[in-house]
Every structure is written in C-alpha cells, then in structure tokens.
Design a protein around this motif. Sequence first.
Motif, PDB file in Angstrom:
ATOM      1  N   THR A  72      -1.937   8.338  -8.086  1.00 49.52           N
ATOM      2  CA  THR A  72      -1.992   7.600  -9.352  1.00 49.52           C
ATOM      3  C   THR A  72      -1.748   6.106  -9.144  1.00 49.52           C
ATOM      4  O   THR A  72      -2.041   5.298 -10.032  1.00 49.52           O
ATOM      5  CB  THR A  72      -0.936   8.143 -10.334  1.00 49.52           C
ATOM      6  N   MET A  73      -1.224   5.725  -7.983  1.00 50.77           N
ATOM      7  CA  MET A  73      -1.007   4.302  -7.696  1.00 50.77           C
ATOM      8  C   MET A  73      -2.285   3.602  -7.244  1.00 50.77           C
ATOM      9  O   MET A  73      -2.309   2.381  -7.129  1.00 50.77           O
ATOM     10  CB  MET A  73       0.071   4.123  -6.619  1.00 50.77           C
ATOM     11  N   PHE A  74      -3.359   4.386  -6.977  1.00 47.62           N
ATOM     12  CA  PHE A  74      -4.615   3.758  -6.574  1.00 47.62           C
ATOM     13  C   PHE A  74      -5.122   2.864  -7.700  1.00 47.62           C
ATOM     14  O   PHE A  74      -5.169   3.249  -8.865  1.00 47.62           O
ATOM     15  CB  PHE A  74      -5.678   4.807  -6.245  1.00 47.62           C
ATOM     16  N   ALA A  96      -1.151  -3.412   3.994  1.00 48.23           N
ATOM     17  CA  ALA A  96       0.011  -2.550   3.794  1.00 48.23           C
ATOM     18  C   ALA A  96      -0.463  -1.113   3.596  1.00 48.23           C
ATOM     19  O   ALA A  96      -1.547  -0.876   3.049  1.00 48.23           O
ATOM     20  CB  ALA A  96       0.821  -3.011   2.595  1.00 48.23           C
ATOM     21  N   HIS A  97       0.353  -0.157   4.032  1.00 45.37           N
ATOM     22  CA  HIS A  97       0.006   1.249   3.828  1.00 45.37           C
ATOM     23  C   HIS A  97       1.258   2.026   3.450  1.00 45.37           C
ATOM     24  O   HIS A  97       2.372   1.702   3.889  1.00 45.37           O
ATOM     25  CB  HIS A  97      -0.645   1.851   5.082  1.00 45.37           C
ATOM     26  N   LEU A 137      -1.227  -4.295  -4.128  1.00 51.32           N
ATOM     27  CA  LEU A 137      -2.378  -3.763  -4.858  1.00 51.32           C
ATOM     28  C   LEU A 137      -3.064  -2.737  -3.959  1.00 51.32           C
ATOM     29  O   LEU A 137      -3.640  -3.089  -2.927  1.00 51.32           O
ATOM     30  CB  LEU A 137      -3.358  -4.878  -5.226  1.00 51.32           C
ATOM     31  N   PHE A 138      -2.995  -1.467  -4.345  1.00 54.67           N
ATOM     32  CA  PHE A 138      -3.607  -0.400  -3.549  1.00 54.67           C
ATOM     33  C   PHE A 138      -5.072  -0.251  -3.957  1.00 54.67           C
ATOM     34  O   PHE A 138      -5.378   0.190  -5.072  1.00 54.67           O
ATOM     35  CB  PHE A 138      -2.857   0.925  -3.755  1.00 54.67           C
ATOM     36  N   LEU A 176      -3.945   2.327   0.922  1.00 51.76           N
ATOM     37  CA  LEU A 176      -3.950   1.045   1.624  1.00 51.76           C
ATOM     38  C   LEU A 176      -4.123  -0.078   0.611  1.00 51.76           C
ATOM     39  O   LEU A 176      -4.780   0.093  -0.415  1.00 51.76           O
ATOM     40  CB  LEU A 176      -5.087   0.988   2.647  1.00 51.76           C
ATOM     41  N   GLY A 177      -3.547  -1.227   0.936  1.00 54.20           N
ATOM     42  CA  GLY A 177      -3.699  -2.348   0.033  1.00 54.20           C
ATOM     43  C   GLY A 177      -3.287  -3.653   0.673  1.00 54.20           C
ATOM     44  O   GLY A 177      -3.149  -3.749   1.898  1.00 54.20           O
ATOM     45  N   ARG A 178      -3.097  -4.672  -0.171  1.00 52.37           N
ATOM     46  CA  ARG A 178      -2.744  -6.011   0.289  1.00 52.37           C
ATOM     47  C   ARG A 178      -1.543  -6.527  -0.497  1.00 52.37           C
ATOM     48  O   ARG A 178      -1.416  -6.313  -1.698  1.00 52.37           O
ATOM     49  CB  ARG A 178      -3.917  -6.982   0.079  1.00 52.37           C
TER      50      ARG A 178
END
Length: 459
Positions: free
Chosen positions: A430-432, A423-424, A402-403, A414-416
Amino acid sequence: MTSTTQTGPERAARKRVHVKNWGCQMNVYDGNRMIDVLAPLGYAPADDAENADLVILNTCHIREKATDKLFSELGRLRAAQNARSGSDRELMIAVAGCVAQAEGPEIQRRAPYVQMVFGPQTYHQLPEMIARVERSRGNVLNTDFPAETKFDQLPAPGAQGPAAFLSVQEGCDKFCTFCVVPYTRGAEYSRPPKAVLAEARQLAARGAKEITLLGQNVNAYHGSDGAETWSLARLLHGIAEIPGVARLRYTTSHPLEMTDDLVQAHAQLPQLMPFLHLPVQSGADAVLAAMNRRHTREDYLRAVNRLRDASPGLALSSDFIVGFPGETDKDFEDTLDLVRQVGFAQAYSFAYSARPGTPAEAMPRQLPQAEKEARLHMLQALLQEQQKKFNEGFTGRTIPVLFDRRGKEPGQLLGRTPWMQAAHATVPDTMFGQIADVTVTGATLSSLACRAAEDKRAA
C-alpha cells in the motif's frame, strides 16, 4: 516499462513495442512519448525485444563508443529479425535519438535491415514513418529539424507512475568543444509555459507526485506566454501550485544560468527537492576555457555557495571529464581540489573520448589512454569516498521516501529520498506510489536500506 498481460483475441489484435532508452533522462522522456504516439496505432509496450513487433533503440551520443554499442545491439536484433522472417510476427527495427541524428546514413549503409532511422526532433512522425515502411517495404531516414516543434504534435502523456519526467527545454547554444548536443538536438527551444503547466496537470492527475523538469540546458528556460517571458524559477512556482505535486526537480543545469530567482526558489519552494545536478566538467580554468564552458572555477564555487546559503541541506551532483586535450598534472590536481572543496553526494565521471565532428577531436596534445584512465581512477576513488560518506551519514535517520518501483524481492519497494539516493525497504504494498517515512538501517555506495519508521524490529 511495464506491460499488461493479455490473452486470446485481445493479445492477437495488438502489436507490441519495446523502446530501449540509452543515457540521459531526456531519452527516457522521449521513449515514453514514443509509446504515447504509437498507442493510437494499436501498439502496447513490451518489456523486452523478444515479445515485441517493433524495437526502437533510442540512442545517446554522450557515452563513449556509442556507435560500437549500437551496431553490437543491432547484430543481435538482426538475428531475431531473420528468425521471424516470413512469420506472422516479423520484427521491425528502428534507431532513434542522437546517434541516429548524427550518423543516420552510416547506420543505413551498415545495417540496411533497420527499417527506420530518425532523430530526436521527428518521433512525433512515427505513424507516418511506419506507414511508409509498410507501403513500400523500404527504409526511412528522417533526421530533419522540422519547422513545427514536435511538442505541438504530441498526444496527451500517458501515465508514467509516481515519479514523472516533463521536458520543458531542448537543445543547447553553448557549444562546448567536446559535445555533440547542439548538432543532434539543435538550438535552444523553450516550451510555452501554458503547455508545460497543462502537461504537469495531466501527469499529476495520472498519479505523479514527483515531476522532474528536463532540458539539455534546463535553467536557460525562457518560455513565452505571448505577453512575457517566464524563467525556470517562475515555472517551478507555477507547477508547485498544482494539487498533488509534492516534489519537484530539474536537470541538467549550467552554472552560468543559475539566476538569483532560481537560487531563491530553493529557499522558497518546499516542493523543490534539496538535490541539484550542476555539471562543472573540470576544476581547472585552462581546461574550462579549452572546453568553451564559459565559466571559471570561481564562478562555479560562487554558484555552489549561493545555493547552499539558500538551501543549507542541498546535496550536489556533477559531471567530470578527465584527460581533456592539454590537461596537465596541475589541471587535474585542481579538479581534485574542487571536489574536496565542494563535496558531492553523487557524480558522473569519464575519461575524455573524442566525439566525431566536435572541435575537441582535432585539438593538439591529446593524452594517452593509459594516463586518462589513471586519472579517472583517482577521481572516481575520491568521488566514491564522498558518496559513501554522504550515504552513511543517514544511518539511523528517519526520512521520507517516494516508493515508485517494486523490487525483485517479495514485498520490497524501491524509491528515492529527497537527496536522490536510491532506497529500498520491505514494506506493505500500500506504500507504493506514496511518500512514506522510513528509518535508514544501512548504507552502501549506491543505496540506503530502510524499514518502515513505525517498525521497531531489528533490520
């Protein structure tokens, strides 16, 4: 915290607030809610203190030398306040949270330039406190435990982004001998399930795909709807039914409250992520008894086994305190042995530091600082070895992330992961706010480097 750039009269007409949160996720939630409370007064969030009209230090008493850190920060803010004195943008300073609750009069004595000092149960009264300061040009100390709960007085939550926090329980009745939370946050209180579900729906409507339920003792949740009492497991099932909620987490838990229905929720709910923070503090029964943890080493291991039977891929995080008064070499070895048995994906570890007013502060057989630090170094080396190995095991795997944040590098998000790893990846913007499959190309102790799963280029 982000802010919208404004120019001209619009910018001049609005005040700006910067909330600096210390420590736990509960403080992040409280800080966001303070911004919601101040919005009707015309306050917009500021990214830093330099651009703020009001700075709130939202403090946490868990970490070592919290008071020293506070007065160091206040010294810097005092210089900024003096520099703006007499201008049309004077700086108001406030101290909130657990340090304010525990040491409010001392803060006022040592830092009389702080206009507001208030505890974690009173921030819903911020508009009244600001009005009192502006009317009298004096200071406000508000560390009461009001009869009405703050949650009944708060406005609807603002947007938090793709990953949001939701406080469902507050306070603690466990009275661990090292901990100040029962004194600064008060007795255990569980919000009514109807109110929690309403707030969860509002968060989902504002774009939250992941919701983390918060509480000092979150799995002790026992909210009442008037007719019956809901457990945390039932609450998780209820929130999982809300459209748009793709991920659920909860923190912080106590081993004694890991009930059968909650364990089974890890097997039954696909939205419940395969990661759990379950503090143990020590692997030695004698130390656990001195801490008044109310569970034994075997109690903790049984809880871990039950959870992993229900969710075989579950990753665990924990808290550890080394060098507690009376801890022997054998006690410390028992902690290392527990770490080896369980295997942790993440952990927080600290050398014992006395908190004023707690029973442990007066205990005999306080250990020398050098010995505590040597033990902490050994424990952290083992925990870091486990964390690095856990992360490296994902190299080459394709996993969902999930970004929820933008990185400093152009095009980086960045996300988890489901297992709470940072994770980066350099992926389309558009993935945000989306959960996207990525392939892990590298791993460090603290994060995973990834690329879009369909991107076959070398990392």
